[in-house]
Design an enzyme around this catalytic site. Structure first.
Site, PDB file in Angstrom:
ATOM      1  N   PRO A 245     105.292   3.945  29.496  1.00 47.44           N
ATOM      2  CG  PRO A 245     103.483   3.488  28.123  1.00 47.44           C
ATOM      3  CD  PRO A 245     104.955   2.960  28.718  1.00 47.44           C
TER       4      PRO A 245
ATOM      5  CB  ALA B 190      99.127   9.799  30.930  1.00 49.15           C
TER       6      ALA B 190
ATOM      7  CD  GLN C 144     101.316   4.304  25.017  1.00 48.99           C
ATOM      8  OE1 GLN C 144     100.714   5.069  25.585  1.00 48.99           O
ATOM      9  NE2 GLN C 144     101.262   2.969  25.265  1.00 48.99           N
TER      10      GLN C 144
ATOM     11  CB  CYS D 210      95.193   3.657  28.298  1.00 49.14           C
ATOM     12  SG  CYS D 210      94.580   4.820  29.522  1.00 49.14           S
TER      13      CYS D 210
ATOM     14  CG  ASN E 191     103.567  -3.166  32.495  1.00 53.63           C
ATOM     15  OD1 ASN E 191     102.632  -2.530  32.358  1.00 53.63           O
ATOM     16  ND2 ASN E 191     104.544  -2.477  32.938  1.00 53.63           N
ATOM     17  N   GLY E 192     103.956  -4.770  34.916  1.00 57.40           N
ATOM     18  CA  GLY E 192     103.087  -4.784  35.906  1.00 57.40           C
ATOM     19  C   GLY E 192     103.742  -5.138  37.244  1.00 57.40           C
ATOM     20  CG  ASP E 193     101.877  -5.316  40.204  1.00 56.41           C
ATOM     21  OD1 ASP E 193     101.362  -4.115  40.167  1.00 56.41           O
ATOM     22  OD2 ASP E 193     100.912  -6.173  40.127  1.00 56.41           O
TER      23      ASP E 193
ATOM     24  NE  ARG F 223     101.476   1.136  39.224  1.00 51.01           N
ATOM     25  CZ  ARG F 223     100.501   0.260  39.400  1.00 51.01           C
ATOM     26  NH1 ARG F 223      99.412   0.458  40.045  1.00 51.01           N
ATOM     27  NH2 ARG F 223     100.600  -1.053  39.105  1.00 51.01           N
TER      28      ARG F 223
HETATM   29  C1  LIG Z   1      99.646   7.500  36.237  1.00 46.87           C
HETATM   30  C2  LIG Z   1      99.839   6.552  35.126  1.00 46.87           C
HETATM   31  C3  LIG Z   1      99.591   6.940  33.897  1.00 46.87           C
HETATM   32  C4  LIG Z   1      99.863   5.844  32.806  1.00 46.87           C
HETATM   33  N1  LIG Z   1      99.881   6.224  31.205  1.00 46.87           N
HETATM   34  C5  LIG Z   1      99.951   5.336  30.458  1.00 46.87           C
HETATM   35  C6  LIG Z   1     100.236   5.598  29.229  1.00 46.87           C
HETATM   36  O1  LIG Z   1     100.215   6.991  28.684  1.00 46.87           O
HETATM   37  N2  LIG Z   1     100.167   4.987  28.073  1.00 46.87           N
HETATM   38  C7  LIG Z   1      99.920   3.468  28.671  1.00 46.87           C
HETATM   39  O2  LIG Z   1     100.128   2.512  27.543  1.00 46.87           O
HETATM   40  N3  LIG Z   1     100.062   3.147  29.859  1.00 46.87           N
HETATM   41  C8  LIG Z   1      99.925   3.990  30.915  1.00 46.87           C
HETATM   42  N4  LIG Z   1      99.763   3.607  32.234  1.00 46.87           N
HETATM   43  C9  LIG Z   1     100.148   2.271  32.726  1.00 46.87           C
HETATM   44  C10 LIG Z   1     101.571   1.939  32.879  1.00 46.87           C
HETATM   45  O3  LIG Z   1     102.429   2.166  31.683  1.00 46.87           O
HETATM   46  C11 LIG Z   1     101.711   0.217  33.271  1.00 46.87           C
HETATM   47  O4  LIG Z   1     101.235  -0.569  32.323  1.00 46.87           O
HETATM   48  C12 LIG Z   1     100.853   0.100  34.514  1.00 46.87           C
HETATM   49  O5  LIG Z   1     101.160   1.358  35.481  1.00 46.87           O
HETATM   50  C13 LIG Z   1     101.599  -1.103  35.094  1.00 46.87           C
HETATM   51  O6  LIG Z   1     102.950  -1.247  35.206  1.00 46.87           O
HETATM   52  P1  LIG Z   1     103.659  -0.661  36.680  1.00 46.87           P
HETATM   53  O7  LIG Z   1     103.118  -1.458  37.846  1.00 46.87           O
HETATM   54  O8  LIG Z   1     105.018  -0.962  36.380  1.00 46.87           O
HETATM   55  O9  LIG Z   1     103.186   0.844  36.718  1.00 46.87           O
HETATM   56  C14 LIG Z   1      99.940   4.651  33.057  1.00 46.87           C
HETATM   57  C15 LIG Z   1      99.777   4.134  34.450  1.00 46.87           C
HETATM   58  C16 LIG Z   1      99.749   5.186  35.498  1.00 46.87           C
HETATM   59  C17 LIG Z   1      99.725   4.733  36.922  1.00 46.87           C
END
Ligand SMILES: Cc1cc2nc3c(=O)[nH]c(=O)nc-3n(C[C@H](O)[C@H](O)[C@H](O)COP(=O)(O)O)c2cc1C
Length: 310
Positions: A17, A19, A71, A101, A201-203, A226
């Site tokens: 997810p 936002a 979500q 979040c 999850n992450g990076d 991302r």
């Molecule tokens: C712009 C943005 C919006 C996000 N919105 C949500 C959200 O609505 N709900 C949520 O659980 N996490 C949200 N996250 C967190 C991501 O789902 C994810 O856990 C976090 O970015 C790490 O994963 P990644 O490195 O693959 O981005 C958001 C992150 C970013 C950067």
């Protein structure tokens, strides 16, 4: 490969997810590129409770994006209960609860990652949501509150016993926000402690990164946030093409999906944001980015991307 409720998943790659980004067109796009399931932007329980127009618009869905998870975020069990009942009428395949979040707008009301400091309230919320729907409920949380309070394992065990069908662990603490790196150790600790599926999850920036995280942690699936922006190819083993024209062809497919579901001129800012992310690190990317942000109408933007695709 793994199951959540009655759903079984053959590929472990999931769209996280985000936002402002994971709206219906982007979810459909990622689905077309191979994401196994996709998660909506976080939806406010208050917005649902008060049937706010903007919130209801966020519930747009079509069968082609299934399975989809919507979500919810909130901190009051009674409002979450009502929101769950309403959300269930839209028949998502899963309901995810946001307990990760770190953004102040969310945590100042006790929701999101703030719930990692109030596990009893978090438990009450999970139980309330599970009790009020037949749809599988999952929980997304972080490694812990701070490095000195890495309570991800206890939190995961609590979520499991409260009725969660799966959990997602973002390997950063609440205190880290989005700085530093996601810690894979905690993901593997949660995986070892729980019986339900654990999604890491992450990076993750490439398909191979995702496979590596699964190998290192034993997690059942990986969620990509991302790394999918401007790069739905992250869900394919081949990855993003290296030519501007092929990348632009993918961006053009994204625009087609946007046109099907979005009032394009009203959403120009959002669309430019998506488009600007496609060309990073390719030759001429800074000029393309500049041009994307210089257009003043959707038609101009589409023309620009069409020309790049030829
Ligand atoms: C712009 C943005 C919006 C996000 N919105 C949500 C959200 O609505 N709900 C949520 O659980 N996490 C949200 N996250 C967190 C991501 O789902 C994810 O856990 C976090 O970015 C790490 O994963 P990644 O490195 O693959 O981005 C958001 C992150 C970013 C950067």
């Amino acid at each position: 490969m793994f199951t959540i409720g009655n759903l079984s998943f053959s590929s472990p790659f999931i769209l996280a997810p985000l936002a402002g980004y994971t709206d219906l067109p982007f979810r459909l796009l990622c689905k077309e590129f191979g994401a196994d399931y996709v998660v909506s932007e976080m939806i406010s329980c208050h917005g649902l409770f008060y049937k706010q127009k903007k919130t209801i618009e966020m519930l747009a869905s079509v069968p082609e994006e299934k399975p989809v998870s919507f979500q919810l975020f909130g901190s009051e069990p009674d409002i979450m209960t009502e929101a769950t009942k309403q959300l269930s009428e839209y028949k998502p395949d899963m309901i995810d609860i946001n307990m990760g979040c770190p953004v102040r707008k969310v945590t100042k009301k006790g929701a999101g990652a703030a719930l990692m400091s109030t596990p009893e309230l978090a438990e009450e919320i999970i139980k309330a949501v599970v009790k009020n729907t037949d749809i599988p409920v999952t929980v997304k949380f972080r490694a812990g509150v701070t490095q000195n309070e890495l309570n991800g394992v206890e939190f995961g065990l609590m979520a499991e016993s409260a009725g969660a069908a799966a959990v997602t662990v973002h390997g950063r603490t609440r205190a880290q926000g989005f700085s530093g790196f996601a810690d894979r150790k905690i993901i593997s600790q949660v995986k070892n402690a729980l019986k339900i599926p654990v999604i890491g999850n992450g990076d993750i920036l490439t398909y191979q990164d995702g496979l590596d995280m699964m190998e290192e942690t034993g997690c059942d699936g990986v969620m990509i946030g991302r790394g999918a922006l401007g790069n739905p190819w992250v869900f394919t083993p081949e990855g993003r093409p290296q030519t501007i024209s092929k990348v632009a062809a993918g961006a053009l497919r994204h625009l087609e999906l946007i046109e099907n579901f979005t009032p394009v001129d009203l959403a120009l800012g959002l669309i430019r944001n998506h488009m600007s992310k496609y060309f990073r690190d390719l030759p001429g990317s800074s000029k393309i980015r500049h041009n994307v942000f210089s257009v003043t109408s959707y038609n101009e933007l589409k023309l620009l991307i069409t020309e790049l695709s030829q």
